[in-house]
Design a protein around this motif. Structure first.
Motif, PDB file in Angstrom:
ATOM      1  N   MET A  95       0.856  -1.177   0.000  1.00 54.00           N
ATOM      2  CA  MET A  95       0.000   0.000   0.000  1.00 54.00           C
ATOM      3  C   MET A  95       0.902   1.241   0.000  1.00 54.00           C
ATOM      4  O   MET A  95       1.812   1.362   0.808  1.00 54.00           O
ATOM      5  CB  MET A  95      -0.896  -0.025   1.240  1.00 54.00           C
ATOM      6  N   ILE A  96       0.618   2.151  -0.903  1.00 50.11           N
ATOM      7  CA  ILE A  96       1.364   3.403  -1.039  1.00 50.11           C
ATOM      8  C   ILE A  96       0.445   4.543  -0.601  1.00 50.11           C
ATOM      9  O   ILE A  96      -0.701   4.632  -1.036  1.00 50.11           O
ATOM     10  CB  ILE A  96       1.818   3.630  -2.497  1.00 50.11           C
ATOM     11  N   ILE A  97       0.981   5.424   0.248  1.00 49.92           N
ATOM     12  CA  ILE A  97       0.217   6.567   0.756  1.00 49.92           C
ATOM     13  C   ILE A  97       0.910   7.847   0.310  1.00 49.92           C
ATOM     14  O   ILE A  97       2.117   8.003   0.519  1.00 49.92           O
ATOM     15  CB  ILE A  97       0.121   6.537   2.285  1.00 49.92           C
ATOM     16  N   GLY A  98       0.166   8.749  -0.297  1.00 48.44           N
ATOM     17  CA  GLY A  98       0.686  10.057  -0.682  1.00 48.44           C
ATOM     18  C   GLY A  98       0.067  11.133   0.188  1.00 48.44           C
ATOM     19  O   GLY A  98      -1.153  11.182   0.353  1.00 48.44           O
ATOM     20  N   ILE A  99       0.921  11.970   0.759  1.00 47.50           N
ATOM     21  CA  ILE A  99       0.470  13.061   1.623  1.00 47.50           C
ATOM     22  C   ILE A  99       1.010  14.369   1.059  1.00 47.50           C
ATOM     23  O   ILE A  99       2.182  14.450   0.696  1.00 47.50           O
ATOM     24  CB  ILE A  99       0.992  12.885   3.058  1.00 47.50           C
ATOM     25  N   CYS A 100       0.161  15.386   0.984  1.00 46.76           N
ATOM     26  CA  CYS A 100       0.585  16.671   0.433  1.00 46.76           C
ATOM     27  C   CYS A 100      -0.061  17.804   1.222  1.00 46.76           C
ATOM     28  O   CYS A 100      -1.235  17.715   1.593  1.00 46.76           O
ATOM     29  CB  CYS A 100       0.182  16.771  -1.036  1.00 46.76           C
ATOM     30  N   THR A 101       0.722  18.841   1.482  1.00 46.17           N
ATOM     31  CA  THR A 101       0.169  20.071   2.051  1.00 46.17           C
ATOM     32  C   THR A 101       0.511  21.217   1.114  1.00 46.17           C
ATOM     33  O   THR A 101       1.625  21.297   0.595  1.00 46.17           O
ATOM     34  CB  THR A 101       0.714  20.382   3.464  1.00 46.17           C
ATOM     35  N   CYS A 102      -0.458  22.067   0.879  1.00 46.67           N
ATOM     36  CA  CYS A 102      -0.294  23.229   0.014  1.00 46.67           C
ATOM     37  C   CYS A 102      -0.637  24.481   0.805  1.00 46.67           C
ATOM     38  O   CYS A 102      -1.758  24.622   1.296  1.00 46.67           O
ATOM     39  CB  CYS A 102      -1.207  23.140  -1.199  1.00 46.67           C
ATOM     40  N   GLU A 103       0.320  25.378   0.904  1.00 46.80           N
ATOM     41  CA  GLU A 103       0.071  26.672   1.527  1.00 46.80           C
ATOM     42  C   GLU A 103      -0.399  27.602   0.425  1.00 46.80           C
ATOM     43  O   GLU A 103       0.281  27.754  -0.596  1.00 46.80           O
ATOM     44  CB  GLU A 103       1.348  27.196   2.167  1.00 46.80           C
ATOM     45  N   ILE A 104      -1.568  28.194   0.610  1.00 45.06           N
ATOM     46  CA  ILE A 104      -2.127  29.037  -0.443  1.00 45.06           C
ATOM     47  C   ILE A 104      -2.366  30.458   0.063  1.00 45.06           C
ATOM     48  O   ILE A 104      -2.566  30.686   1.250  1.00 45.06           O
ATOM     49  CB  ILE A 104      -3.445  28.461  -1.018  1.00 45.06           C
ATOM     50  N   PHE A 105      -2.336  31.395  -0.879  1.00 42.87           N
ATOM     51  CA  PHE A 105      -2.665  32.794  -0.635  1.00 42.87           C
ATOM     52  C   PHE A 105      -3.958  33.074  -1.386  1.00 42.87           C
ATOM     53  O   PHE A 105      -4.061  32.776  -2.579  1.00 42.87           O
ATOM     54  CB  PHE A 105      -1.541  33.704  -1.128  1.00 42.87           C
ATOM     55  N   ILE A 106      -4.941  33.642  -0.710  1.00 40.30           N
ATOM     56  CA  ILE A 106      -6.248  33.931  -1.309  1.00 40.30           C
ATOM     57  C   ILE A 106      -6.323  35.436  -1.545  1.00 40.30           C
ATOM     58  O   ILE A 106      -6.334  36.225  -0.603  1.00 40.30           O
ATOM     59  CB  ILE A 106      -7.387  33.453  -0.395  1.00 40.30           C
ATOM     60  N   TYR A 107      -6.356  35.831  -2.819  1.00 38.36           N
ATOM     61  CA  TYR A 107      -6.233  37.241  -3.188  1.00 38.36           C
ATOM     62  C   TYR A 107      -7.320  38.146  -2.628  1.00 38.36           C
ATOM     63  O   TYR A 107      -7.039  39.152  -2.014  1.00 38.36           O
ATOM     64  CB  TYR A 107      -6.210  37.396  -4.713  1.00 38.36           C
ATOM     65  N   ASN A 108      -8.576  37.844  -2.838  1.00 40.42           N
ATOM     66  CA  ASN A 108      -9.652  38.776  -2.518  1.00 40.42           C
ATOM     67  C   ASN A 108     -10.356  38.474  -1.206  1.00 40.42           C
ATOM     68  O   ASN A 108     -11.484  38.921  -1.002  1.00 40.42           O
ATOM     69  CB  ASN A 108     -10.674  38.794  -3.655  1.00 40.42           C
ATOM     70  N   ALA A 109      -9.705  37.754  -0.321  1.00 39.54           N
ATOM     71  CA  ALA A 109     -10.330  37.450   0.967  1.00 39.54           C
ATOM     72  C   ALA A 109     -10.164  38.651   1.897  1.00 39.54           C
ATOM     73  O   ALA A 109      -9.057  39.028   2.242  1.00 39.54           O
ATOM     74  CB  ALA A 109      -9.693  36.214   1.578  1.00 39.54           C
ATOM     75  N   ASN A 110     -11.277  39.264   2.258  1.00 42.07           N
ATOM     76  CA  ASN A 110     -11.222  40.405   3.171  1.00 42.07           C
ATOM     77  C   ASN A 110     -11.872  40.089   4.514  1.00 42.07           C
ATOM     78  O   ASN A 110     -12.054  40.965   5.337  1.00 42.07           O
ATOM     79  CB  ASN A 110     -11.857  41.644   2.535  1.00 42.07           C
ATOM     80  N   SER A 111     -12.226  38.816   4.700  1.00 39.92           N
ATOM     81  CA  SER A 111     -12.771  38.354   5.972  1.00 39.92           C
ATOM     82  C   SER A 111     -12.602  36.842   6.046  1.00 39.92           C
ATOM     83  O   SER A 111     -12.339  36.186   5.039  1.00 39.92           O
ATOM     84  CB  SER A 111     -14.256  38.706   6.090  1.00 39.92           C
ATOM     85  N   LEU A 112     -12.760  36.305   7.230  1.00 42.18           N
ATOM     86  CA  LEU A 112     -12.689  34.847   7.371  1.00 42.18           C
ATOM     87  C   LEU A 112     -13.827  34.164   6.622  1.00 42.18           C
ATOM     88  O   LEU A 112     -13.651  33.070   6.084  1.00 42.18           O
ATOM     89  CB  LEU A 112     -12.735  34.452   8.851  1.00 42.18           C
ATOM     90  N   LYS A 113     -14.962  34.830   6.547  1.00 43.03           N
ATOM     91  CA  LYS A 113     -16.109  34.262   5.836  1.00 43.03           C
ATOM     92  C   LYS A 113     -15.812  34.110   4.346  1.00 43.03           C
ATOM     93  O   LYS A 113     -16.098  33.065   3.755  1.00 43.03           O
ATOM     94  CB  LYS A 113     -17.335  35.148   6.045  1.00 43.03           C
ATOM     95  N   SER A 114     -15.221  35.112   3.726  1.00 43.95           N
ATOM     96  CA  SER A 114     -14.908  35.012   2.298  1.00 43.95           C
ATOM     97  C   SER A 114     -13.784  34.007   2.051  1.00 43.95           C
ATOM     98  O   SER A 114     -13.793  33.297   1.055  1.00 43.95           O
ATOM     99  CB  SER A 114     -14.557  36.377   1.711  1.00 43.95           C
ATOM    100  N   LYS A 115     -12.831  33.937   2.987  1.00 45.53           N
ATOM    101  CA  LYS A 115     -11.757  32.948   2.869  1.00 45.53           C
ATOM    102  C   LYS A 115     -12.336  31.540   2.923  1.00 45.53           C
ATOM    103  O   LYS A 115     -12.024  30.687   2.099  1.00 45.53           O
ATOM    104  CB  LYS A 115     -10.751  33.128   3.998  1.00 45.53           C
ATOM    105  N   ARG A 116     -13.183  31.299   3.903  1.00 47.13           N
ATOM    106  CA  ARG A 116     -13.742  29.956   4.072  1.00 47.13           C
ATOM    107  C   ARG A 116     -14.618  29.547   2.900  1.00 47.13           C
ATOM    108  O   ARG A 116     -14.713  28.367   2.573  1.00 47.13           O
ATOM    109  CB  ARG A 116     -14.493  29.867   5.394  1.00 47.13           C
ATOM    110  N   SER A 117     -15.236  30.504   2.254  1.00 49.83           N
ATOM    111  CA  SER A 117     -16.027  30.214   1.066  1.00 49.83           C
ATOM    112  C   SER A 117     -15.146  29.636  -0.045  1.00 49.83           C
ATOM    113  O   SER A 117     -15.498  28.640  -0.678  1.00 49.83           O
ATOM    114  CB  SER A 117     -16.724  31.486   0.588  1.00 49.83           C
ATOM    115  N   VAL A 118     -14.005  30.254  -0.268  1.00 45.93           N
ATOM    116  CA  VAL A 118     -13.069  29.779  -1.297  1.00 45.93           C
ATOM    117  C   VAL A 118     -12.491  28.430  -0.904  1.00 45.93           C
ATOM    118  O   VAL A 118     -12.463  27.487  -1.715  1.00 45.93           O
ATOM    119  CB  VAL A 118     -11.939  30.808  -1.526  1.00 45.93           C
ATOM    120  N   VAL A 119     -12.052  28.300   0.336  1.00 36.61           N
ATOM    121  CA  VAL A 119     -11.435  27.054   0.797  1.00 36.61           C
ATOM    122  C   VAL A 119     -12.439  25.905   0.745  1.00 36.61           C
ATOM    123  O   VAL A 119     -12.127  24.806   0.286  1.00 36.61           O
ATOM    124  CB  VAL A 119     -10.854  27.216   2.220  1.00 36.61           C
ATOM    125  N   LYS A 120     -13.660  26.166   1.171  1.00 39.44           N
ATOM    126  CA  LYS A 120     -14.688  25.121   1.155  1.00 39.44           C
ATOM    127  C   LYS A 120     -14.966  24.650  -0.268  1.00 39.44           C
ATOM    128  O   LYS A 120     -15.119  23.450  -0.514  1.00 39.44           O
ATOM    129  CB  LYS A 120     -15.978  25.635   1.806  1.00 39.44           C
TER     130      LYS A 120
END
Length: 93
Positions: free
Chosen positions: A1-26
């Motif tokens: 069994m092979i397991i692949g794990i990845c983490t991506c750090e992203i920058f969200i351009y037009n996020a001006n609140s946690l609500k707008s950020k979470r909308s994009v991330v979701k």
């Protein structure tokens, strides 16, 4: 069994609140989960408006399939014009 794990750090351009950020991330998380059948979640930078860390994992019996799946998910992230990938960490076990 092979397991692949990845983490991506992203920058969200037009996020001006946690609500707008979470909308994009979701949106990214749900679409990736459905399209690529990976386990995926926001795993860091939860309280910052314009930054997030998204982690995902995939499992297969073939290393090539794990590599392809991880690359496909990263390319899918790149297709979003609202974000920029700042850092990628991949590990195969």
């Amino acid at each position: 069994m092979i397991i692949g794990i990845c983490t991506c750090e992203i920058f969200i351009y037009n996020a001006n609140s946690l609500k707008s950020k979470r909308s994009v991330v979701k949106s990214i998380v749900e679409k990736s989960k459905n399209r690529f059948n990976v386990s995926i979640a926001e795993v860091g930078e939860n309280d910052k408006w314009q930054k997030s860390v998204i982690g995902f994992a995939t499992v297969s019996k073939d290393k090539k399939i794990v590599d392809e799946t991880m690359e496909n998910v990263i390319q899918f992230f790149n297709s979003y014009s609202e974000i920029e990938i700042m850092n990628i960490e991949k590990e195969i076990l």
